[in-house]
Design an enzyme around this catalytic site. Structure first.
Site, mmCIF file in Angstrom:
data_model
loop_
_atom_site.group_PDB
_atom_site.id
_atom_site.type_symbol
_atom_site.label_atom_id
_atom_site.label_comp_id
_atom_site.label_asym_id
_atom_site.label_seq_id
_atom_site.Cartn_x
_atom_site.Cartn_y
_atom_site.Cartn_z
ATOM 1 N N THR A 1 -9.522 -10.589 10.258
ATOM 2 C CA THR A 1 -8.064 -10.718 10.211
ATOM 3 C C THR A 1 -7.557 -11.719 11.237
ATOM 4 N N GLY B 1 -11.301 -4.616 16.897
ATOM 5 C CA GLY B 1 -11.446 -3.610 17.939
ATOM 6 C C GLY B 1 -12.478 -4.042 18.976
ATOM 7 N N GLU C 1 -8.976 -2.011 7.048
ATOM 8 C CA GLU C 1 -10.012 -2.039 6.008
ATOM 9 C C GLU C 1 -9.414 -2.219 4.633
HETATM 10 C C1 LIG Z 1 -11.225 8.636 10.789
HETATM 11 C C2 LIG Z 1 -11.376 7.515 9.802
HETATM 12 C C3 LIG Z 1 -12.428 6.469 10.181
HETATM 13 C C4 LIG Z 1 -13.797 7.019 10.093
HETATM 14 C C5 LIG Z 1 -14.846 6.160 10.661
HETATM 15 C C6 LIG Z 1 -14.682 4.687 10.390
HETATM 16 C C7 LIG Z 1 -15.800 3.914 10.969
HETATM 17 C C8 LIG Z 1 -15.621 2.447 10.754
HETATM 18 C C9 LIG Z 1 -14.921 1.763 11.902
HETATM 19 C C10 LIG Z 1 -14.011 0.626 11.452
HETATM 20 C C11 LIG Z 1 -12.629 1.076 11.366
HETATM 21 C C12 LIG Z 1 -11.585 0.271 11.552
HETATM 22 C C13 LIG Z 1 -11.602 -1.222 11.699
HETATM 23 C C14 LIG Z 1 -10.914 -1.917 10.604
HETATM 24 C C15 LIG Z 1 -11.578 -3.258 10.346
HETATM 25 C C16 LIG Z 1 -10.822 -4.125 9.424
HETATM 26 O O1 LIG Z 1 -9.699 -3.877 9.074
HETATM 27 S S1 LIG Z 1 -11.751 -5.471 8.884
HETATM 28 C C17 LIG Z 1 -10.643 -6.364 7.881
HETATM 29 C C18 LIG Z 1 -10.369 -5.646 6.584
HETATM 30 N N1 LIG Z 1 -9.657 -6.512 5.715
HETATM 31 C C19 LIG Z 1 -9.543 -6.292 4.400
HETATM 32 O O2 LIG Z 1 -9.965 -5.284 3.868
HETATM 33 C C20 LIG Z 1 -8.865 -7.374 3.624
HETATM 34 C C21 LIG Z 1 -8.308 -6.857 2.326
HETATM 35 N N2 LIG Z 1 -8.285 -7.932 1.351
HETATM 36 C C22 LIG Z 1 -9.291 -8.064 0.418
HETATM 37 O O3 LIG Z 1 -10.228 -7.298 0.349
HETATM 38 C C23 LIG Z 1 -9.155 -9.210 -0.541
HETATM 39 O O4 LIG Z 1 -8.413 -10.224 -0.032
HETATM 40 C C24 LIG Z 1 -8.528 -8.762 -1.876
HETATM 41 C C25 LIG Z 1 -9.538 -7.859 -2.530
HETATM 42 C C26 LIG Z 1 -7.278 -7.999 -1.586
HETATM 43 C C27 LIG Z 1 -8.185 -9.937 -2.745
HETATM 44 O O5 LIG Z 1 -9.235 -10.802 -2.640
HETATM 45 P P1 LIG Z 1 -9.139 -12.212 -3.399
HETATM 46 O O6 LIG Z 1 -10.089 -13.143 -2.808
HETATM 47 O O7 LIG Z 1 -7.705 -12.632 -3.529
HETATM 48 O O8 LIG Z 1 -9.757 -11.822 -4.730
HETATM 49 P P2 LIG Z 1 -9.180 -11.391 -6.088
HETATM 50 O O9 LIG Z 1 -8.849 -12.611 -6.843
HETATM 51 O O10 LIG Z 1 -8.172 -10.320 -5.981
HETATM 52 O O11 LIG Z 1 -10.531 -10.790 -6.587
HETATM 53 C C28 LIG Z 1 -11.608 -11.680 -6.853
HETATM 54 C C29 LIG Z 1 -12.756 -10.888 -7.353
HETATM 55 O O12 LIG Z 1 -13.489 -10.384 -6.238
HETATM 56 C C30 LIG Z 1 -13.636 -8.995 -6.341
HETATM 57 N N3 LIG Z 1 -13.641 -8.457 -4.995
HETATM 58 C C31 LIG Z 1 -12.651 -8.520 -4.072
HETATM 59 N N4 LIG Z 1 -13.034 -7.898 -2.926
HETATM 60 C C32 LIG Z 1 -14.297 -7.445 -3.152
HETATM 61 C C33 LIG Z 1 -15.251 -6.708 -2.356
HETATM 62 N N5 LIG Z 1 -14.945 -6.290 -1.111
HETATM 63 N N6 LIG Z 1 -16.464 -6.437 -2.895
HETATM 64 C C34 LIG Z 1 -16.742 -6.822 -4.159
HETATM 65 N N7 LIG Z 1 -15.899 -7.494 -4.991
HETATM 66 C C35 LIG Z 1 -14.689 -7.797 -4.464
HETATM 67 C C36 LIG Z 1 -12.446 -8.544 -7.137
HETATM 68 O O13 LIG Z 1 -12.711 -7.310 -7.750
HETATM 69 C C37 LIG Z 1 -12.334 -9.673 -8.146
HETATM 70 O O14 LIG Z 1 -13.313 -9.507 -9.107
HETATM 71 P P3 LIG Z 1 -12.958 -9.966 -10.605
HETATM 72 O O15 LIG Z 1 -12.517 -11.397 -10.511
HETATM 73 O O16 LIG Z 1 -11.861 -9.038 -11.032
HETATM 74 O O17 LIG Z 1 -14.242 -9.748 -11.329
HETATM 75 C C1 LIG Z 2 -5.657 -0.041 13.878
HETATM 76 C C2 LIG Z 2 -6.121 -1.302 13.221
HETATM 77 C C3 LIG Z 2 -7.401 -1.776 13.469
HETATM 78 C C4 LIG Z 2 -7.840 -2.960 12.863
HETATM 79 N N1 LIG Z 2 -9.101 -3.432 13.161
HETATM 80 C C5 LIG Z 2 -9.487 -4.614 12.615
HETATM 81 C C6 LIG Z 2 -10.763 -5.155 12.946
HETATM 82 O O1 LIG Z 2 -11.512 -4.558 13.712
HETATM 83 N N2 LIG Z 2 -11.131 -6.349 12.401
HETATM 84 C C7 LIG Z 2 -10.314 -7.030 11.523
HETATM 85 O O2 LIG Z 2 -10.702 -8.097 11.042
HETATM 86 N N3 LIG Z 2 -9.088 -6.527 11.180
HETATM 87 C C8 LIG Z 2 -8.663 -5.353 11.712
HETATM 88 N N4 LIG Z 2 -7.431 -4.851 11.389
HETATM 89 C C9 LIG Z 2 -6.530 -5.643 10.546
HETATM 90 C C10 LIG Z 2 -6.398 -5.020 9.156
HETATM 91 O O3 LIG Z 2 -7.562 -5.230 8.427
HETATM 92 C C11 LIG Z 2 -5.169 -5.686 8.492
HETATM 93 O O4 LIG Z 2 -4.030 -5.252 9.205
HETATM 94 C C12 LIG Z 2 -5.080 -5.278 7.028
HETATM 95 O O5 LIG Z 2 -6.091 -5.916 6.288
HETATM 96 C C13 LIG Z 2 -3.707 -5.636 6.424
HETATM 97 O O6 LIG Z 2 -3.428 -7.023 6.574
HETATM 98 P P1 LIG Z 2 -2.065 -7.479 7.308
HETATM 99 O O7 LIG Z 2 -1.946 -6.722 8.558
HETATM 100 O O8 LIG Z 2 -2.074 -8.952 7.360
HETATM 101 O O9 LIG Z 2 -0.916 -6.979 6.358
HETATM 102 P P2 LIG Z 2 -0.311 -7.816 5.009
HETATM 103 O O10 LIG Z 2 -1.451 -8.131 4.170
HETATM 104 O O11 LIG Z 2 0.534 -8.897 5.593
HETATM 105 O O12 LIG Z 2 0.526 -6.655 4.403
HETATM 106 C C14 LIG Z 2 1.909 -6.496 4.703
HETATM 107 C C15 LIG Z 2 2.583 -5.961 3.464
HETATM 108 O O13 LIG Z 2 2.429 -6.931 2.402
HETATM 109 C C16 LIG Z 2 1.922 -6.291 1.234
HETATM 110 N N5 LIG Z 2 1.043 -7.198 0.490
HETATM 111 C C17 LIG Z 2 0.171 -8.079 1.015
HETATM 112 N N6 LIG Z 2 -0.518 -8.692 0.038
HETATM 113 C C18 LIG Z 2 -0.081 -8.169 -1.140
HETATM 114 C C19 LIG Z 2 -0.408 -8.366 -2.513
HETATM 115 N N7 LIG Z 2 -1.346 -9.251 -2.900
HETATM 116 N N8 LIG Z 2 0.238 -7.626 -3.432
HETATM 117 C C20 LIG Z 2 1.167 -6.721 -3.061
HETATM 118 N N9 LIG Z 2 1.535 -6.485 -1.779
HETATM 119 C C21 LIG Z 2 0.923 -7.204 -0.844
HETATM 120 C C22 LIG Z 2 1.132 -5.106 1.751
HETATM 121 O O14 LIG Z 2 1.039 -4.103 0.739
HETATM 122 C C23 LIG Z 2 1.980 -4.655 2.930
HETATM 123 O O15 LIG Z 2 3.000 -3.800 2.474
HETATM 124 C C24 LIG Z 2 -6.972 -3.661 11.974
HETATM 125 C C25 LIG Z 2 -5.688 -3.174 11.712
HETATM 126 C C26 LIG Z 2 -5.260 -1.989 12.318
HETATM 127 C C27 LIG Z 2 -3.881 -1.468 12.020
#
Ligand SMILES: CCCCCCCCCC/C=C\CCCC(=O)SCCNC(=O)CCNC(=O)[C@H](O)C(C)(C)COP(=O)(O)OP(=O)(O)OC[C@H]1O[C@@H](n2cnc3c(N)ncnc32)[C@H](O)[C@@H]1OP(=O)(O)O
Ligand SMILES: Cc1cc2nc3c(=O)[nH]c(=O)nc-3n(C[C@H](O)[C@H](O)[C@H](O)COP(=O)(O)OP(=O)(O)OC[C@H]3O[C@@H](n4cnc5c(N)ncnc54)[C@H](O)[C@@H]3O)c2cc1C
Length: 647
Positions: free
Chosen positions: A133, A172, A415
């Site tokens: 991110t 984190g 996530e």
């Molecule tokens: C107490 C609770 C916790 C317990 C313990 C937890 C322990 C773990 C610790 C970690 C916890 C916290 C840390 C958090 C870390 C983070 O947040 S890391 C960052 C996370 N970020 C995201 O998840 C980003 C979200 N966005 C996306 O995944 C993609 O951008 C999105 C899927 C929304 C869109 O991607 P695009 O590139 O725009 O793709 P599309 O055109 O929509 O889709 C294209 C095709 O790809 C397929 N796809 C997409 N993602 C995936 C995937 N991950 N794996 C496989 N395939 C994927 C999608 O289905 C499309 O396929 P198609 O074209 O339909 O066949």
């Molecule tokens: C506690 C915490 C820990 C985290 N740890 C990590 C980490 O360790 N590593 C890391 O890489 N990231 C981490 N993140 C970041 C996290 O993965 C992002 O915050 C998350 O993926 C959402 O992206 P954003 O914050 O840019 O929100 P945005 O994507 O900007 O979302 C804002 C709003 O826009 C809407 N929106 C966005 N896109 C669309 C769409 N295509 N269609 C409809 N609505 C849409 C969403 O639904 C939401 O309401 C962490 C976040 C938090 C809160």
């Protein structure tokens, strides 16, 4: 193993409840003499690091890390998740080290890279996080701006953050804790873009911990919760790393700059699927914790009278309190059974992918998205309900319900933000509908979409309710497809038609998730219950029944739209629900005791096993630094002059 046996005998319990001499939780130096609420932002972090070092030293001493036992198995055992609740009310600064840094290397690294880096990471010789991110992008991964330009003349990648919005933001442990990280960056070779790739990057000098030249680091500041996770920011200024630091299990860059694509560009996103799967189980743990606290407190707390002639009753005897809390017990069990089922699906698909079969990855992605969303959404809401159900004392940090809410609600965003992930599952459902309409076979969890049989007479049974939720999901998906088709026929672009239908798509996706969860919970309990005693089997089936009827009543509007449920069925369902509350009430405390969460893990004045709630609340109150003196200095400095008209 039976379901409750699983609860009580999960691997983590063998670690957590092992004989005293090996019991991590018996080391009182792990716990705070002064509640961390009274520490400054900086002190909280420093104290968390102190406890982290102690905790991991004990983990390494006591846990039997079998060489080759992957972090996936250990994390699945859950003990880290639960035991860390004991030491840290919020997550530790190294949550991402185990939760994503190690899994990213395990999932994205070549065997050689895994051999070198996993050993150092698991021995805690290096500490890492997962940096994807950015300040400007979280959801839209393709929009991330950090670049990795390959320089064939030096066989290096040049990492660069071209804009403020390209700064990595959130990872984190990134602020001051880790010295390495997996960075997701846009790969360019001779000006050509090759998509998002993972890079293992050293950030700080291993001896001095100083940021390396060309690396800017810091923490992002105070948050709603997770105050000790040390979420940080990271920027690169043309920072060079060797070619072998790109994790090359899927795609490769050869010395001369030749790019070798992997079987799918989405494999680079694999770590996110893994974490989404893990989160479902984490939610089950959070729900078990909150339910244990609230149910035990509701058995101790007496307030008001049901009959004027009787003494004040346990608040758990109020049916409204049972309505608030018994679903929490069922929800924890539902998500722990679904988590194990999803984990088996995950490991199965990973195994198939190892032999090149990618066919089931889309279904896994859709399932991981939908179950991560529904588990985090439901548990966040129900943890808050547990807090409210405890009245004023639930508002105290010492109850540990506010912290637990912070942990749960954070997972609605990280996530993959929940709305975005539901739209991902909706994408899969619409594609399945279109595929099925052409007579092509669908994946096991989506096959019901093609049930074209006439809507049957409604039955107030588990089969009837589960079939009803499948009808709702299929009906919603069909409505979405029809609306999109209609808009496209009127000349709207598919993308605009999708956006205009997105509220319905999110609802369809949630309905699908609920159908999957109800069916899985029911089948997993039926399978496990066969090995249990009849009384235990009976109470577990009561919880499954309660869960199904609860959600049928919660989603009546949808059932009325898409099934043949009638008014008298609804009346009967409501009565079934109230009868179940009455049946389960006598076992409520026994059921939360079966979660077997020790006092140290609950970390709660309201949930302790001995029920000494009032004494514990007072003990905690007296720890407030303000209670060290009868008159605070601010009286003399401010109040007294003010009250005497001198300020
Ligand atoms: C107490 C609770 C916790 C317990 C313990 C937890 C322990 C773990 C610790 C970690 C916890 C916290 C840390 C958090 C870390 C983070 O947040 S890391 C960052 C996370 N970020 C995201 O998840 C980003 C979200 N966005 C996306 O995944 C993609 O951008 C999105 C899927 C929304 C869109 O991607 P695009 O590139 O725009 O793709 P599309 O055109 O929509 O889709 C294209 C095709 O790809 C397929 N796809 C997409 N993602 C995936 C995937 N991950 N794996 C496989 N395939 C994927 C999608 O289905 C499309 O396929 P198609 O074209 O339909 O066949
Ligand atoms: C506690 C915490 C820990 C985290 N740890 C990590 C980490 O360790 N590593 C890391 O890489 N990231 C981490 N993140 C970041 C996290 O993965 C992002 O915050 C998350 O993926 C959402 O992206 P954003 O914050 O840019 O929100 P945005 O994507 O900007 O979302 C804002 C709003 O826009 C809407 N929106 C966005 N896109 C669309 C769409 N295509 N269609 C409809 N609505 C849409 C969403 O639904 C939401 O309401 C962490 C976040 C938090 C809160």
């Amino acid at each position: 193993m039976g379901l409750v046996d699983q609860l009580v005998n999960q691997p983590h319990y063998t670690l957590v409840n092992q004989p005293r001499e090996n019991d991590i939780l018996s080391h009182k130096e792990l716990f705070d003499s002064i509640p961390e609420e009274y520490l400054s932002h900086k002190e909280k972090y420093e104290n968390a690091i102190r406890k982290t070092v102690l905790y991991y030293r004990l983990m390494q001493k006591y846990q039997n890390y079998k060489e080759g036992s992957t972090i996936l198995d250990e994390t699945r055992a859950n003990y880290r998740n639960l035991v860390s609740f004991a030491v840290f009310k919020d997550y530790p600064p190294l949550m991402l080290h185990n939760g994503m840094f190690i899994p990213a290397i395990a999932g994205q690294g070549t065997p050689e890279q895994q051999k070198h880096w996993l050993k150092r990471a698991k021995n805690m010789e290096i500490l890492g996080t997962y940096a994807q991110t950015e300040l400007g992008h979280g959801t839209f991964i393709r929009g991330l701006e950090t670049t990795a330009e390959y320089d064939p003349s030096t066989e290096e990648f040049v990492l660069h953050s071209p804009t403020l919005t390209s700064y990595k933001w959130w990872p984190g442990g990134l602020g001051h804790t880790v010295n390495y990280c997996v960075v997701m960056a846009q790969l360019y070779i001779r000006g050509r873009h090759h998509g998002m790739q993972p890079f293992l990057v050293q950030l700080r000098d291993e001896a001095t911990h100083m940021p390396l030249p060309g690396v800017k680091l810091g923490e992002i500041g105070a948050k709603l919760g997770l105050s000790t996770v040390n979420n940080g920011f990271l920027a690169f200024e043309h920072h060079r790393i060797p070619r072998d630091r790109m994790l090359m299990k899927n795609a490769q860059v050869l010395k001369d700059g030749t790019f070798v694509a992997g079987p799918s560009s989405k494999l680079a996103y694999g770590t996110m699927i893994y974490v989404r799967v893990i989160i479902v189980n984490g939610m089950a743990n959070l729900m078990a914790k909150a339910a244990t606290i609230a149910v035990r407190y509701s058995a101790v707390r007496r307030q008001s009278q049901i009959k004027p002639s009787e003494p004040e009753c346990q608040i758990l005897d109020y049916v409204t309190q049972q309505h608030k809390l018994l679903i929490c017990i069922a929800t924890s069990l539902a998500f722990s059974t679904c988590a194990r089922w999803l984990w088996d699906v995950y490991t199965g698909v990973m195994g198939q992918m190892e032999s090149g079969n990618m066919d089931h990855l889309p279904e896994l992605h859709a399932l991981a998205c939908s179950l991560k969303v529904v588990s985090t959404m439901d548990v966040s809401g129900l943890v808050e309900r547990c807090r409210l159900a405890c009245g004023g004392h639930g508002f105290m940090h010492s109850s540990n319900l506010p912290y637990t809410y912070g942990l749960a609600t954070a997972a609605c965003t990280y996530e993959g933000e929940n709305t975005v992930l539901l739209l991902q599952t909706a994408r899969s459902l619409v594609k399945a509908w279109q595929k099925g309409s052409k007579g092509k076979p669908l994946s096991p969890t989506e096959a019901y979409l093609m049930d074209k049989s006439p809507v049957p007479k409604w039955e107030n049974t588990l089969d009837g309710i589960i079939a009803g939720f499948r009808r709702v999901s299929a009906g919603k998906v069909q409505d979405c497809v029809s609306k999109i088709d209609k808009l496209v026929k009127m000349g709207t672009s598919y993308e605009d038609a999708w956006n205009q239908t997105s509220v319905r798509l999110v609802a369809a996706s949630e309905a699908h998730s609920r159908a999957v969860i109800l069916a899985t919970f029911r089948s997993e309990v039926s399978r496990a219950a066969a090995a249990l005693s009849p009384p235990l089997s009976r109470v577990l089936h009561q919880l499954v029944h309660l869960y199904c009827v609860y959600w049928a009543l919660e989603r009546l509007g949808d059932l009325l739209l898409y099934t043949s449920i009638a008014e008298r069925d609804v009346q009967e369902l409501q009565q079934q629900y109230e009868d179940l509350l009455q049946k389960i009430r006598p076992n409520a405390v026994g059921l939360v005791d079966a979660f077997d969460l020790r006092d140290e893990i609950l970390n709660s004045t309201l949930g302790a096993y001995d029920g000494r709630v009032y004494e514990r609340l007072m003990e905690e109150a007296l720890k407030s630094p303000l209670n060290a003196e009868p008159v605070n200095q601010s009286f003399h400095q401010y109040l007294k002059p003010f009250m005497h008209g001198k300020l």
